[in-house]
Design an enzyme around this catalytic site. Sequence first.
Site, short mmCIF file in Angstrom:
data_model
loop_
_atom_site.label_atom_id
_atom_site.label_comp_id
_atom_site.label_asym_id
_atom_site.label_seq_id
_atom_site.Cartn_x
_atom_site.Cartn_y
_atom_site.Cartn_z
N GLU A 2 0.83 -1.21 0.00
CA GLU A 2 0.00 0.00 0.00
C GLU A 2 0.86 1.26 0.00
O GLU A 2 1.90 1.30 0.64
CB GLU A 2 -0.86 0.04 1.27
CG GLU A 2 -1.79 -1.13 1.40
CD GLU A 2 -2.60 -1.08 2.69
OE1 GLU A 2 -3.36 -2.02 2.92
OE2 GLU A 2 -2.45 -0.11 3.46
N CYS A 5 3.09 8.45 1.63
CA CYS A 5 3.39 7.49 2.68
C CYS A 5 3.74 6.18 1.99
O CYS A 5 2.90 5.58 1.32
CB CYS A 5 2.16 7.35 3.56
SG CYS A 5 2.31 6.11 4.83
N CYS A 21 4.93 -7.14 7.83
CA CYS A 21 5.84 -6.65 8.88
C CYS A 21 5.95 -7.72 9.97
O CYS A 21 4.95 -8.31 10.35
CB CYS A 21 5.29 -5.36 9.47
SG CYS A 21 6.36 -4.60 10.71
N CYS A 55 3.00 -5.31 16.17
CA CYS A 55 2.45 -4.36 17.15
C CYS A 55 0.94 -4.64 17.26
O CYS A 55 0.28 -4.86 16.25
CB CYS A 55 2.71 -2.92 16.71
SG CYS A 55 4.47 -2.54 16.58
N CYS A 99 -1.80 -2.78 15.06
CA CYS A 99 -1.50 -2.51 13.64
C CYS A 99 -1.98 -3.65 12.75
O CYS A 99 -1.68 -4.82 13.00
CB CYS A 99 0.01 -2.32 13.49
SG CYS A 99 0.53 -2.07 11.78
N GLY A 109 5.46 -2.15 7.03
CA GLY A 109 6.84 -2.59 7.23
C GLY A 109 7.62 -1.80 8.27
O GLY A 109 7.23 -0.72 8.69
N GLU A 110 8.74 -2.37 8.67
CA GLU A 110 9.66 -1.75 9.62
C GLU A 110 10.92 -1.35 8.85
O GLU A 110 11.75 -2.21 8.52
CB GLU A 110 9.95 -2.73 10.76
CG GLU A 110 11.05 -2.29 11.71
CD GLU A 110 10.96 -0.83 12.12
OE1 GLU A 110 9.93 -0.40 12.63
OE2 GLU A 110 11.94 -0.10 11.90
N LEU A 168 7.07 5.55 19.97
CA LEU A 168 7.31 5.25 21.38
C LEU A 168 6.06 4.63 22.03
O LEU A 168 6.14 3.60 22.69
CB LEU A 168 7.72 6.54 22.10
CG LEU A 168 8.45 6.38 23.43
CD1 LEU A 168 9.73 5.58 23.28
CD2 LEU A 168 8.75 7.75 24.04
N HIS A 169 4.94 5.30 21.86
CA HIS A 169 3.61 4.76 22.22
C HIS A 169 3.35 4.52 23.70
O HIS A 169 2.25 4.10 24.06
CB HIS A 169 3.32 3.45 21.46
CG HIS A 169 3.36 3.58 19.97
ND1 HIS A 169 3.10 4.75 19.31
CD2 HIS A 169 3.63 2.66 19.00
CE1 HIS A 169 3.21 4.55 18.01
NE2 HIS A 169 3.54 3.30 17.79
N ASN A 210 -6.54 4.46 15.02
CA ASN A 210 -7.49 4.27 13.93
C ASN A 210 -7.97 2.81 14.00
O ASN A 210 -7.18 1.91 13.71
CB ASN A 210 -6.75 4.55 12.61
CG ASN A 210 -7.68 4.75 11.46
OD1 ASN A 210 -8.76 5.28 11.62
ND2 ASN A 210 -7.26 4.33 10.28
N CYS A 262 -3.59 1.14 8.17
CA CYS A 262 -2.38 0.51 7.65
C CYS A 262 -2.55 -1.00 7.47
O CYS A 262 -2.87 -1.71 8.41
CB CYS A 262 -1.25 0.77 8.64
SG CYS A 262 0.29 0.05 8.15
N1 SAH Z 1 7.13 0.19 11.53
C1 SAH Z 1 7.22 1.63 11.54
C2 SAH Z 1 6.50 2.31 10.38
C3 SAH Z 1 5.13 1.82 10.01
S1 SAH Z 1 3.78 2.25 11.06
C4 SAH Z 1 6.76 2.17 12.87
O1 SAH Z 1 6.22 1.40 13.67
O2 SAH Z 1 6.96 3.33 13.15
C5 SAH Z 1 3.71 4.00 10.98
C6 SAH Z 1 2.96 4.63 12.15
O3 SAH Z 1 1.57 4.29 12.10
C7 SAH Z 1 3.47 4.13 13.50
O4 SAH Z 1 3.65 5.19 14.39
C8 SAH Z 1 2.35 3.22 13.94
O5 SAH Z 1 2.34 3.10 15.31
C9 SAH Z 1 1.12 3.88 13.37
N2 SAH Z 1 -0.05 3.00 13.29
C10 SAH Z 1 -0.09 1.70 12.93
N3 SAH Z 1 -1.35 1.21 13.03
C11 SAH Z 1 -2.12 2.23 13.45
C12 SAH Z 1 -3.51 2.36 13.76
N4 SAH Z 1 -4.37 1.34 13.65
N5 SAH Z 1 -3.96 3.56 14.17
C13 SAH Z 1 -3.11 4.61 14.29
N6 SAH Z 1 -1.80 4.56 14.01
C14 SAH Z 1 -1.29 3.38 13.62
#
Ligand code: SAH
Length: 362
Positions: A93, A106, A113, A117, A120, A160-161, A220-221, A295, A338
């Site tokens: 995507e 983006c 990935c 997480c 995600c 992806g990472e 960081l989250h 989201n 995503c």
């Molecule tokens: N792997 C990398 C890049 C991809 S995700 C990373 O983790 O940073 C890019 C961003 O989108 C990250 O900050 C991730 O936490 C966020 N993200 C992923 N799923 C999401 C969701 N359902 N709602 C909001 N943000 C999300």
Amino acid sequence: MPKNVLIGRSTKELEEWAISQGEPAFRGRQLHHWLYTKGAENLEAITVLPKAWRKSLLEDGYQVGRLKEIKRLVSLDSTIKLLLETNDGLNIESVGIPTDHRLTVCVSSQVGCPMACSFCATGKEGLLRSLDAYEIVSQVISIREVMGRRPSNVVFMGMGEPLLNMEQVLIAIRSINRDLGIGQRRITISTVGVSNTLPTLAEQAISILGRAQFTLAVSLHAPNQELREKIIPTARSYTFNSLLEDCKHYFSITGRRVSFEYILLGELNDQPEHANELAQVLKGSQSHVNLIPYNPIADGQFRRPSFNRVADFRRILERNGIVSSIRSSRGLDKNAACGQLRRDHSQMLTQPDVTYEDLTIG
Ligand code: SAH
């Protein structure tokens, strides 16, 4: 870079390649113009090249390296999400997010990935493979083409990472910068953190790009190890403190301050005490924090926080001197966070085109 793909090569490389093919050097410059400025989709379309040469290149298996568009979602606010197909039939995507003064692309860095997480959609499917640099550059060209506008910014926040595909990501950045004319300072790599990679990223960036001027955003989250582990499984083996130490180290090598992303999951990490703790952790770092309201994904176990909760969180950070922003939701419905476009692809093909209203990148 596969030997038979043209996207990703510089003017000089294309000139040298043309010469090696028994053609004059200016053919390389023509090719560069058609690949990157005109956005030729395939060799047949590059009509400025002699027909016989194009034919023999095709016979030799050469290709431009563009990805095939499989599906396009256009939102009410003109955000466009593309589902693209690689040569080996995998789907990724890419999103184009326009505002008056910017067009942000983006991009994905991997197919799937492995980080898993919990919030995600991409992580649910695991990793199929990493993308080659040309497949990343191609995404930027595809978004430019469908939006009819030059992208101003590129963020590695798709599937992806990026730090698990560091070299190809950096080579792609070099081409996005040099061949597509997007300044390094307008490019952001987003990572959830992979142990022992941040100092290497700084060094490799300097070696491949000359200077590391892109922005590094760390997802960081959470304000502490305990909570972070609950949200991000890989945080168990790469601790909160080591990650923050590595961010400082990265800054000392590159001179670029790391910024942080913080997904707000309703009732889980969005409380005032979390904001206060985060502020204490980041005090003095002068790092920017980007707050991302969750989201919801289809099988999501989390809730999107209320508007007031998000605003309160930000107020607490600001009061403590931490500069922050709230990532605005851009036109996607609940099926298009995503990784969800790819996940729902088979199902979507049987449905009429979707119009969506609430997109958060990621
Ligand atoms: N792997 C990398 C890049 C991809 S995700 C990373 O983790 O940073 C890019 C961003 O989108 C990250 O900050 C991730 O936490 C966020 N993200 C992923 N799923 C999401 C969701 N359902 N709602 C909001 N943000 C999300």
